[in-house]
Write an enzyme that holds these catalytic residues in place. Structure first.
Site, PDB file in Angstrom:
ATOM      1  N   CYS A   2       0.857  -1.191   0.000  1.00  0.00           N
ATOM      2  CA  CYS A   2       0.000   0.000   0.000  1.00  0.00           C
ATOM      3  C   CYS A   2       0.889   1.236   0.000  1.00  0.00           C
ATOM      4  O   CYS A   2       1.837   1.323   0.782  1.00  0.00           O
ATOM      5  CB  CYS A   2      -0.898   0.028   1.231  1.00  0.00           C
ATOM      6  N   CYS A  57      -2.979  -8.529   7.441  1.00  0.00           N
ATOM      7  CA  CYS A  57      -3.012  -7.418   6.475  1.00  0.00           C
ATOM      8  C   CYS A  57      -4.431  -6.840   6.373  1.00  0.00           C
ATOM      9  O   CYS A  57      -5.392  -7.574   6.119  1.00  0.00           O
ATOM     10  CB  CYS A  57      -2.557  -7.916   5.113  1.00  0.00           C
ATOM     11  N   GLN A  66     -10.756 -11.885 -10.547  1.00  0.00           N
ATOM     12  CA  GLN A  66     -10.599 -10.532 -10.026  1.00  0.00           C
ATOM     13  C   GLN A  66     -10.335 -10.550  -8.521  1.00  0.00           C
ATOM     14  O   GLN A  66     -10.961 -11.295  -7.777  1.00  0.00           O
ATOM     15  CB  GLN A  66     -11.856  -9.709 -10.325  1.00  0.00           C
ATOM     16  N   CYS A  84      -5.444   0.260 -16.615  1.00  0.00           N
ATOM     17  CA  CYS A  84      -4.914   0.485 -15.270  1.00  0.00           C
ATOM     18  C   CYS A  84      -3.699   1.402 -15.305  1.00  0.00           C
ATOM     19  O   CYS A  84      -3.024   1.569 -14.293  1.00  0.00           O
ATOM     20  CB  CYS A  84      -4.544  -0.843 -14.608  1.00  0.00           C
TER      21      CYS A  84
END
Length: 503
Positions: A130, A208, A332, A457
């Protein structure tokens, strides 16, 4: 939207991607903070070309970069600073000086963004999964729309392009349905995690916060059983054989749980005991598999997978579509946001039931299958034969008789189809980050489908490819960013281009 991202090292070809993140302090900001203090003068004199590593800078951050770093300017040279946020004034130390940009390490926030928050993850800034947990979710959504806007301005020359607000999540946590973690023992403790950015040091990510709790719990129990049975790990104590990786996938709709261990050999030590104990610990398990990968290579999975117990594939749904997922099958990672993305694509396609649709770079066919009930015919193109087989099986399973899938390169098959008379009404393209091949774009401009829906993306390649289509006579009707991966800097986007005739 292919499976290209998520927790772990974030791949990028941009020059600013590889600097090591700076871990924010306990107040959610690095180092000392003096709100409202007058920024001091930068130490070095002369132009940006006179800077040396170690020189101190004061920089006003203008925006976020594609890897979540703050971007500002020092004497007209772009400065990339991990951990800095837009509208902040920061002190930093130059670490890498290049002709067209420089990277600096954040040392102090002098003027703090009102959107800065304390990141909840204890290894934020270390594991690399992240990049923007220190930014409020409201700020994340706005920043992702801004990344798209800035790309179209820079690469397509569109300064006033209307961009829809980013489609976000009500709860931007616990959304990943799959963990793929490296296993190591350190100081006698078994860890499961990701490689720290720029190194081969594994960072433990137990618990996480962006993984689904079922996934986290399963990983913890797998570690405990491996530890109890003293099953060796790859390269542990110099051993060449052993377990390398644990992969857990959870079906949000089905409730199924799939476990795959990746090892260098085709049998685990104490294999039967492992199966017995892990089934006791994880009663929701539907299958346990062993993937064999003895090679030293960046790919996680090897070519051979052995079923140890249960069902080879797990079931899962996406909307009204049902899928059977083998351990290596793509699916996905954020199903809730995938539905929002596919609905945005369907709205852009404007289908009435009479259209022929080409789904280019279709992967396992999920977008094409989503559109099939609303079209006359869907033809998917994908270069990976195994993915095409999955797409065909998915079409059979879901009764999508008007959807067919073909193996080949989109830039080769589409021109061939066009030469044989195919004139699709709608083309949907969801290419890799590198964007569309020029031959594909040239074919689109030659056959002129009324609607072209581009799913991407990578805002930079998206804008560059759209510029080619705009110059050829298309016009942009809508731009819809979608937040597929909250807490990361990645943004998915669906763009509708309509044929408008040559200028």
């Amino acid at each position: 939207m292919k499976e290209r991202t998520g927790p772990g090292r974030v791949p990028s070809k941009s020059p600013q991607a590889q600097s090591k993140p700076n871990r924010p302090g306990p107040t959610g900001r690095p180092g000392k903070h003096t709100s409202g203090a007058k920024p001091e003068k930068a130490v070095p004199k002369g132009g940006a070309e006179d800077l040396k590593p170690g020189d101190k800078l004061v920089v006003t951050i203008k925006r976020l970069g594609i890897n979540g770093e703050g971007v500002g300017y020092y004497r007209r040279k772009a400065v990339f600073i991990d951990g800095a946020l837009p509208e902040e004034v920061v002190k930093a130390e130059a670490v890498d000086i290049q002709p067209s940009y420089l990277k600096a390490r954040l040392s102090e926030v002098e003027k703090r963004s009102p959107l800065r928050i304390e990141p909840p993850c204890p290894v934020f800034g270390i594991c690399g999964g992240c990049q923007i947990q220190h930014l409020s979710y409201e700020g994340q959504l706005a920043a992702k729309a801004e990344l798209v806007r800035e790309a179209f301005e820079r690469y397509a020359g569109l300064k006033d392009l209307k961009i829809q607000p980013t489609l976000g999540m009500d709860r931007p946590w616990d959304y990943r349905n799959k963990a793929q973690l490296q296993l190591v023992r350190r100081d006698g403790e078994l860890l499961a995690g990701l490689y720290e950015a720029g190194s081969h040091e594994v960072v433990d990510i137990s618990g996480c916060p962006i993984q689904h709790p079922q996934v986290n719990a399963a990983v913890a129990k797998v570690k405990a059983v491996l530890d109890e049975l003293k099953i060796p790990l790859h390269h542990e104590a110099g051993a060449k054989d052993g377990v390398r990786t644990v992969v857990v996938r959870h079906g949000f709709q089905s409730g199924h749980l799939q476990l795959t261990l990746i090892a260098t050999t085709d049998r685990l030590p104490r294999q039967e005991e492992f199966i017995r104990l892990i089934r006791q610990e994880l009663p929701d398990l539907t299958g346990i598999s062993l993937n064999v990968n003895p090679k030293k290579m960046p790919l996680i999975f090897g070519e051979r997978t052995i079923l140890l117990w249960g069902e080879e594939a797990m079931k899962e749904s996406l909307g009204d579509l049902e899928f059977s997922l083998s351990p290596r099958a793509f699916f996905q990672l954020n199903p809730a946001q995938t539905v929002k993305l596919y609905e945005a694509v369907r709205a852009a396609a404007g289908l009435t039931g009479r259209e022929t649709v080409v789904d280019a770079y279709c992967g396992t066919g999920t977008i094409g299958l989503w559109l099939a009930p609303y079209a006359r015919e869907v033809r998917g193109i994908e270069s990976i034969p195994e993915a095409v087989e999955d797409a065909r099986e998915n079409a059979r399973r879901n009764g999508r008789a008007n959807a067919s899938f073909f193996v080949g390169e989109a830039e080769e098959l589409l021109p061939r189809w066009a030469k044989n008379g195919l004139r699709p009404d709608v083309i949907v393209a969801d290419p890799p980050r590198t964007g569309l091949d020029r031959r594909f774009l040239d074919t689109v401009l030659r056959i002129k489908p009324q609607r072209f829906v581009y799913v991407s993306c990578n805002p930079a390649t998206l804008a560059k490819d759209c510029k080619v289509l705009l110059d050829g006579g298309y016009r942009i009707e809508s731009v819809q960013p979608v937040d597929m991966f909250p807490q990361t800097s990645h943004v998915e986007c669906s763009v509708l281009l309509k044929w408008g005739g040559c200028k």
